[in-house]
Design a protein around this motif. Structure first.
Motif, PDB file in Angstrom:
ATOM      1  N   THR A 183       0.823  -1.228   0.000  1.00 10.22           N
ATOM      2  CA  THR A 183       0.000   0.000   0.000  1.00 10.22           C
ATOM      3  C   THR A 183       0.852   1.272   0.000  1.00 10.22           C
ATOM      4  OG1 THR A 183      -1.694  -1.243   1.183  1.00 10.22           O
ATOM      5  CG2 THR A 183      -1.916   1.146   1.190  1.00 10.22           C
ATOM      6  N   HIS A 184       1.878   1.319   0.850  1.00 14.70           N
ATOM      7  CA  HIS A 184       2.718   2.521   0.894  1.00 14.70           C
ATOM      8  C   HIS A 184       3.337   2.803  -0.475  1.00 14.70           C
ATOM      9  CE1 HIS A 184       2.803   4.038   5.006  1.00 14.70           C
ATOM     10  NE2 HIS A 184       2.511   2.791   5.357  1.00 14.70           N
ATOM     11  N   GLN A 185       3.830   1.735  -1.089  1.00 13.67           N
ATOM     12  CA  GLN A 185       4.447   1.873  -2.409  1.00 13.67           C
ATOM     13  C   GLN A 185       3.412   2.320  -3.454  1.00 13.67           C
ATOM     14  OE1 GLN A 185       6.127  -1.793  -4.057  1.00 13.67           O
ATOM     15  NE2 GLN A 185       8.134  -1.081  -3.382  1.00 13.67           N
ATOM     16  N   ALA A 186       2.191   1.758  -3.325  1.00 10.25           N
ATOM     17  CA  ALA A 186       1.131   2.087  -4.289  1.00 10.25           C
ATOM     18  C   ALA A 186       0.784   3.575  -4.193  1.00 10.25           C
ATOM     19  CB  ALA A 186      -0.097   1.219  -4.015  1.00 10.25           C
ATOM     20  N   ILE A 187       0.710   4.088  -2.966  1.00  5.71           N
ATOM     21  CA  ILE A 187       0.360   5.512  -2.791  1.00  5.71           C
ATOM     22  C   ILE A 187       1.513   6.399  -3.258  1.00  5.71           C
ATOM     23  CG2 ILE A 187      -0.138   7.297  -1.063  1.00  5.71           C
ATOM     24  CD1 ILE A 187      -1.547   5.037   0.585  1.00  5.71           C
ATOM     25  N   ALA A 188       2.723   6.089  -2.791  1.00  2.00           N
ATOM     26  CA  ALA A 188       3.884   6.921  -3.163  1.00  2.00           C
ATOM     27  C   ALA A 188       4.052   6.949  -4.677  1.00  2.00           C
ATOM     28  CB  ALA A 188       5.149   6.392  -2.492  1.00  2.00           C
ATOM     29  N   THR A 189       3.863   5.792  -5.326  1.00  5.11           N
ATOM     30  CA  THR A 189       4.017   5.720  -6.784  1.00  5.11           C
ATOM     31  C   THR A 189       2.906   6.498  -7.477  1.00  5.11           C
ATOM     32  OG1 THR A 189       5.063   3.554  -6.581  1.00  5.11           O
ATOM     33  CG2 THR A 189       4.214   4.137  -8.754  1.00  5.11           C
ATOM     34  N   GLY A 190       1.681   6.348  -6.971  1.00  4.09           N
ATOM     35  CA  GLY A 190       0.546   7.058  -7.575  1.00  4.09           C
ATOM     36  C   GLY A 190       0.756   8.562  -7.532  1.00  4.09           C
ATOM     37  N   ILE A 191       1.223   9.055  -6.386  1.00  3.24           N
ATOM     38  CA  ILE A 191       1.423  10.506  -6.246  1.00  3.24           C
ATOM     39  C   ILE A 191       2.559  10.980  -7.156  1.00  3.24           C
ATOM     40  CG2 ILE A 191       2.165  12.308  -4.623  1.00  3.24           C
ATOM     41  CD1 ILE A 191       0.632  10.686  -2.442  1.00  3.24           C
ATOM     42  N   ALA A 192       3.667  10.262  -7.122  1.00  3.57           N
ATOM     43  CA  ALA A 192       4.813  10.670  -7.963  1.00  3.57           C
ATOM     44  C   ALA A 192       4.417  10.644  -9.442  1.00  3.57           C
ATOM     45  CB  ALA A 192       6.005   9.755  -7.705  1.00  3.57           C
ATOM     46  N   ALA A 193       3.643   9.612  -9.834  1.00  3.54           N
ATOM     47  CA  ALA A 193       3.230   9.499 -11.237  1.00  3.54           C
ATOM     48  C   ALA A 193       2.285  10.644 -11.627  1.00  3.54           C
ATOM     49  CB  ALA A 193       2.552   8.149 -11.473  1.00  3.54           C
ATOM     50  N   ALA A 194       1.372  11.007 -10.717  1.00  5.04           N
ATOM     51  CA  ALA A 194       0.427  12.106 -11.018  1.00  5.04           C
ATOM     52  C   ALA A 194       1.179  13.428 -11.178  1.00  5.04           C
ATOM     53  CB  ALA A 194      -0.610  12.217  -9.902  1.00  5.04           C
ATOM     54  N   GLN A 195       2.114  13.667 -10.275  1.00  3.95           N
ATOM     55  CA  GLN A 195       2.866  14.932 -10.315  1.00  3.95           C
ATOM     56  C   GLN A 195       3.771  14.978 -11.547  1.00  3.95           C
ATOM     57  OE1 GLN A 195       2.749  17.429  -7.834  1.00  3.95           O
ATOM     58  NE2 GLN A 195       1.159  16.352  -6.707  1.00  3.95           N
ATOM     59  N   ALA A 196       4.529  13.912 -11.749  1.00  5.02           N
ATOM     60  CA  ALA A 196       5.470  13.887 -12.880  1.00  5.02           C
ATOM     61  C   ALA A 196       4.707  13.823 -14.205  1.00  5.02           C
ATOM     62  CB  ALA A 196       6.410  12.696 -12.745  1.00  5.02           C
ATOM     63  N   GLY A 197       3.573  13.123 -14.218  1.00  5.81           N
ATOM     64  CA  GLY A 197       2.765  13.035 -15.432  1.00  5.81           C
ATOM     65  C   GLY A 197       2.227  14.401 -15.843  1.00  5.81           C
ATOM     66  N   ALA A 198       1.787  15.185 -14.845  1.00  5.88           N
ATOM     67  CA  ALA A 198       1.285  16.529 -15.150  1.00  5.88           C
ATOM     68  C   ALA A 198       2.422  17.402 -15.692  1.00  5.88           C
ATOM     69  CB  ALA A 198       0.673  17.150 -13.896  1.00  5.88           C
ATOM     70  N   LEU A 199       3.593  17.248 -15.078  1.00  4.98           N
ATOM     71  CA  LEU A 199       4.760  18.030 -15.558  1.00  4.98           C
ATOM     72  C   LEU A 199       5.036  17.694 -17.032  1.00  4.98           C
ATOM     73  CD1 LEU A 199       8.107  18.509 -13.658  1.00  4.98           C
ATOM     74  CD2 LEU A 199       8.092  17.943 -16.061  1.00  4.98           C
ATOM     75  N   LEU A 200       5.031  16.398 -17.305  1.00  5.55           N
ATOM     76  CA  LEU A 200       5.337  15.954 -18.666  1.00  5.55           C
ATOM     77  C   LEU A 200       4.294  16.430 -19.671  1.00  5.55           C
ATOM     78  CD1 LEU A 200       7.803  14.219 -19.174  1.00  5.55           C
ATOM     79  CD2 LEU A 200       6.284  12.283 -19.563  1.00  5.55           C
ATOM     80  N   ARG A 201       3.025  16.413 -19.261  1.00  6.83           N
ATOM     81  CA  ARG A 201       1.941  16.898 -20.118  1.00  6.83           C
ATOM     82  C   ARG A 201       2.193  18.354 -20.495  1.00  6.83           C
ATOM     83  NH1 ARG A 201      -2.195  21.093 -20.336  1.00  6.83           N
ATOM     84  NH2 ARG A 201      -4.127  20.148 -21.021  1.00  6.83           N
ATOM     85  N   GLN A 202       2.565  19.153 -19.503  1.00  2.00           N
ATOM     86  CA  GLN A 202       2.742  20.575 -19.763  1.00  2.00           C
ATOM     87  C   GLN A 202       4.004  20.838 -20.583  1.00  2.00           C
ATOM     88  OE1 GLN A 202       0.159  21.864 -19.315  1.00  2.00           O
ATOM     89  NE2 GLN A 202       0.528  24.040 -19.660  1.00  2.00           N
ATOM     90  N   TRP A 203       5.015  20.021 -20.364  1.00  2.00           N
ATOM     91  CA  TRP A 203       6.245  20.127 -21.176  1.00  2.00           C
ATOM     92  C   TRP A 203       5.921  19.853 -22.645  1.00  2.00           C
ATOM     93  CZ3 TRP A 203       9.086  16.233 -23.787  1.00  2.00           C
ATOM     94  CH2 TRP A 203      10.355  16.630 -24.228  1.00  2.00           C
TER      95      TRP A 203
END
Ligand SMILES: Nc1ncnc2c1ncn2[C@@H]1O[C@H](COP(=O)(O)OP(=O)(O)O)[C@@H](O)[C@H]1O
Ligand SMILES: CC(C)(COP(=O)(O)O)[C@@H](O)C(=O)NCCC(=O)O
Length: 267
Positions: A183-203
């Motif tokens: 669960t900890h890994q699932a949450i940490a990964t989900g958050i990092a992916a959402a943040q980095a994914g948004a960055l990549l979208r805007q790039w």
């Protein structure tokens, strides 16, 4: 010396500028709102007496009042608060209603402009995450356009909202991985992916708009929670497009940098 103040929703960052020499603080002070009284102790340790204070505040009226009272009491100083507008520091604001843009985001564009003349993105991972794009310095007047940007919950807010809004989820900590298996890994990964994914979208939006990839800069207290994922995804995207590697560059205090660049015209 002039005090520079960036009052965010979680912390107040304070630096200084010697306007005669352009010299700046070595490291900004970061205080939680409740610790504003500590400012008294810290400014007493400074080797100078501040003669003016300029700042931005997106943390509400009571934080502004606390800061104003503290600096009035300590140094008989009034804080000159900077607000967003249509144009300042050689940058034009594309927001429909320029005053609606967070003053921290607006001033950080002036801070970003000090670091590059190219099209650039500033990804700030604070209480909220903001992904803001500044056009290149490419016309005769040398003015630049703030094109707009995204707001999403910051990494810590994503984490705490999952814990607060569900029966079973903890405040997840850990590393981002390809296939989380607890669960900890699932949450940490989900958050990092959402943040980095948004960055990549805007790039990618920037790449389409400018025809060249915007330089990417990062800031904010939550950066370390998503740094690895953001660097990895951007490196991969650049490689897939045949672009040379160009890491995301960290800016410790773009808002304070922007205030420092505005100081001569404000005082
Ligand atoms: N000592 C700290 N106190 C509070 N938040 C911290 C601290 N160290 C790191 N952080 C992280 O920094 C984030 C706040 O970053 P910051 O850039 O100061 O935001 P803001 O400008 O919105 O106040 C928090 O959400 C948290 O993830
Ligand atoms: C988006 C923000 C909440 C970011 O605040 P922070 O995370 O730096 O504390 C702030 O810039 C703000 O209140 N902006 C106003 C709305 C806007 O910029 O469109």
């Amino acid at each position: 010396m002039i005090l520079l103040i960036d009052a965010g929703n979680t912390r107040i960052k304070i630096g200084w500028l010697d306007i005669a020499t352009g010299r700046r603080e070595d490291a900004a002070l970061a205080l939680r709102h409740v610790d504003v009284a500590e400012l008294a102790l810290r400014t007493k340790q400074l080797a100078f007496t501040p003669i003016a204070a300029i700042g931005v505040n997106v943390a509400g009226a009571s934080v502004a009042r606390d800061l104003a009272e503290t600096l009035q009491r300590l140094h008989s100083l009034e804080i000159r608060w900077v607000h967003s507008g249509r144009m300042a520091g050689g940058i034009t604001n594309a927001y429909e209603v320029p005053e609606q843009l967070g003053a921290d985001r607006w001033v950080s564009m002036m801070g970003l402009a000090r670091h590059t003349d190219e099209a650039a993105m500033l990804a700030t991972f604070g209480t909220a995450t903001t992904l803001d794009t500044l056009g290149p310095k490419d016309n005769e007047q040398g003015t630049r356009l703030f094109h707009g940007g995204l707001i999403l919950p910051g990494p810590a807010l994503m984490r705490s909202s999952l814990a607060a809004g569900t029966a079973n989820l903890p405040e997840g900590n850990g590393e981002a991985v390809a296939f989380p298996i607890h669960t900890h890994q699932a949450i940490a990964t989900g958050i990092a992916a959402a943040q980095a994914g948004a960055l990549l979208r805007q790039w990618r939006e920037g790449l389409e708009r400018f025809g060249v990839p915007p330089m990417v800069y990062s800031a904010g207290g939550g950066w370390d929670m998503i740094e690895d994922e953001a660097q990895r995804l951007l490196t991969k995207a650049r490689k897939d497009l045949g672009l040379a590697a160009e890491p995301i560059r960290w800016l410790p205090n773009p808002v304070l940098d922007g205030l420092a660049s505005l100081a001569p015209e404000l005082l």
